[in-house]
Design an enzyme around this catalytic site. Structure first.
Site, PDB file in Angstrom:
ATOM      1  N   ASP A 119       0.865  -1.187   0.000  1.00 40.22           N
ATOM      2  CA  ASP A 119       0.000   0.000   0.000  1.00 40.22           C
ATOM      3  C   ASP A 119       0.894   1.227   0.000  1.00 40.22           C
ATOM      4  OD1 ASP A 119      -2.230   1.725   0.268  1.00 40.22           O
ATOM      5  OD2 ASP A 119      -3.185   0.428   1.746  1.00 40.22           O
ATOM      6  N   ILE A 120       0.283   2.412  -0.017  1.00 39.16           N
ATOM      7  CA  ILE A 120       1.069   3.640   0.146  1.00 39.16           C
ATOM      8  C   ILE A 120       0.900   4.197   1.553  1.00 39.16           C
ATOM      9  CG2 ILE A 120       1.082   4.281  -2.293  1.00 39.16           C
ATOM     10  CD1 ILE A 120      -1.152   6.339  -1.543  1.00 39.16           C
ATOM     11  N   PHE A 121       0.085   3.536   2.370  1.00 38.44           N
ATOM     12  CA  PHE A 121      -0.056   3.902   3.777  1.00 38.44           C
ATOM     13  C   PHE A 121       0.969   3.115   4.591  1.00 38.44           C
ATOM     14  CE2 PHE A 121      -4.828   4.702   2.992  1.00 38.44           C
ATOM     15  CZ  PHE A 121      -4.567   6.013   2.614  1.00 38.44           C
ATOM     16  N   LYS A 198      13.394  -5.189  19.577  1.00 36.63           N
ATOM     17  CA  LYS A 198      13.196  -6.132  18.484  1.00 36.63           C
ATOM     18  C   LYS A 198      14.371  -7.103  18.454  1.00 36.63           C
ATOM     19  CE  LYS A 198      10.353  -3.335  15.339  1.00 36.63           C
ATOM     20  NZ  LYS A 198      10.208  -2.812  13.957  1.00 36.63           N
ATOM     21  N   HIS A 227       5.014  -9.997  13.709  1.00 38.52           N
ATOM     22  CA  HIS A 227       4.140  -9.387  12.708  1.00 38.52           C
ATOM     23  C   HIS A 227       4.401  -9.934  11.306  1.00 38.52           C
ATOM     24  CE1 HIS A 227       3.609  -6.414  15.974  1.00 38.52           C
ATOM     25  NE2 HIS A 227       2.409  -6.293  15.452  1.00 38.52           N
ATOM     26  N   GLY A 228       5.260 -10.939  11.228  1.00 45.05           N
ATOM     27  CA  GLY A 228       5.499 -11.574   9.937  1.00 45.05           C
ATOM     28  C   GLY A 228       6.511 -10.873   9.063  1.00 45.05           C
ATOM     29  N   HIS A 229       7.387 -10.066   9.687  1.00 41.96           N
ATOM     30  CA  HIS A 229       8.366  -9.320   8.896  1.00 41.96           C
ATOM     31  C   HIS A 229       9.803  -9.719   9.223  1.00 41.96           C
ATOM     32  CE1 HIS A 229       4.921  -7.092   7.671  1.00 41.96           C
ATOM     33  NE2 HIS A 229       4.737  -6.526   8.848  1.00 41.96           N
ATOM     34  N   HIS A 231      11.223 -10.633  12.220  1.00 39.72           N
ATOM     35  CA  HIS A 231      11.780 -10.358  13.545  1.00 39.72           C
ATOM     36  C   HIS A 231      10.667 -10.427  14.588  1.00 39.72           C
ATOM     37  CE1 HIS A 231      10.487  -6.341  12.011  1.00 39.72           C
ATOM     38  NE2 HIS A 231       9.981  -6.260  13.236  1.00 39.72           N
ATOM     39  N   ARG A 233       9.004  -8.570  18.197  1.00 39.79           N
ATOM     40  CA  ARG A 233       8.928  -7.241  18.812  1.00 39.79           C
ATOM     41  C   ARG A 233       8.241  -7.335  20.168  1.00 39.79           C
ATOM     42  NH1 ARG A 233       5.910  -2.878  20.021  1.00 39.79           N
ATOM     43  NH2 ARG A 233       6.204  -0.854  19.015  1.00 39.79           N
TER      44      ARG A 233
END
EC number: 3.6.4.-
Length: 297
Positions: A119-121, A198, A227-229, A231, A233
């Site tokens: 997205d751009i958000f 993190k 969050h699936g990225h 790493h 947190r």
């Protein structure tokens, strides 16, 4: 209240001559190009892929009737009403203009947005922390902008080099742990977040045994989320409510993917239980109450 978002269009817009700073002037909203009108009509249709259409709108040159003395006005559907401190706006705007107007990589950036960016958000907190890095002229953020932007927009997994401003506080055989202090007041978008940490695995797809022990010790056993990225947190107790509500906005397929991710068992039983309760469609208030009750010291 869930996490605050900002849009790339809050900072820059595309014209026929290139990218320029964004401006806010609702009086000019009436002026739209034919392409913009078609895209705005399609975004209202039932079942429309709104994120994809927002990206198309962002990559479409604006009407020259929406140019001001400061820059250009993005269409309403791709901008936010988030209050952005002037220091952050100036730092991020200049940084993005350098990335998007680069003669060698500008086209590659636009192609990546169209094909790889979700997205751009993006998170206002992430943007604030990039602004903190931009204050340091020696920071790699000035040379490695495209990769850091891609990590900020969740198009690629982040690592220490592509995260917002943080400090490495521990390294184990299987993880590097970074500390994130509250964002400086003059750069902070929205309410400041508490200290969090993190843990980044040394090797992807490999559990962090020593790293998790260190993370739990450093954070005073805060709730840990994946969050699936790529790493893990920590979440301060006072922010668990918002964190779970924000996570619950993910679609079912995404939650299932994260639930089965190799890092999720390292996040702990409470995180796994949270995912299971979301997939079982339990009420969000019930889930929050259970997690926060279990997380009290």
């Amino acid at each position: 209240m869930v996490s605050i978002k900002v849009s790339l269009a809050d900072f820059i817009v595309k014209t026929d001559e290139g990218w320029i700073p964004s401006d806010n002037c609702p009086a000019l909203d009436r002026f739209k190009t034919k392409t913009e009108k078609e895209l705005l009509d399609s975004i209202k249709r039932e079942g429309a892929d709104r994120a994809s259409i927002r990206k198309q709108l962002f990559l479409t040159p604006i009407s020259n009737k929406r140019l001001t003395q400061i820059g250009g006005v993005p269409v309403r559907d791709i901008r936010t009403s988030t209050t952005i401190p002037s220091s952050t706006r100036n730092l991020i705007t200049d940084w993005l203009l350098n990335i998007f107007n680069d003669e060698e990589s500008g086209e590659e950036v636009e192609n990546a947005i169209a094909s790889k960016y979700p997205d751009i958000f993006c998170s206002a907190d992430k943007i604030s922390r990039v602004a903190q890095r931009l204050e340091n002229r020696r920071d790699r953020v000035h040379e490695d902008g495209f990769r850091i932007l891609s990590a900020t927009m969740l198009a690629i997994d982040s690592d220490i080099a592509t995260e917002g401003k943080c400090e490495i506080v521990r390294a184990t055989e299987d993880a590097i742990i970074a500390k994130f202090e509250p964002v400086s007041e003059h750069l902070c978008i929205g309410n400041p977040r508490g200290v969090f940490y993190k843990a980044f695995p040394i090797k992807k797809e490999q559990p962090m045994v020593y790293g998790i022990k260190a993370l739990l010790g450093i954070s005073n056993r805060d709730f840990i989320m994946n969050h699936g990225h790529g790493h893990l947190r920590t979440v301060p107790y006072s922010e668990i409510n918002n964190a779970i509500r924000s996570f619950a906005k993910k679609n079912e397929a995404e939650i299932k993917r994260i639930r089965s991710d190799s890092l999720s068992p390292n996040a702990g039983e409470k995180f796994i239980n949270m995912c299971d309760m979301l997939l079982q469609k339990e009420k969000i208030e019930t889930i929050i109450a259970k997690i926060m009750k279990n997380d009290k010291n």
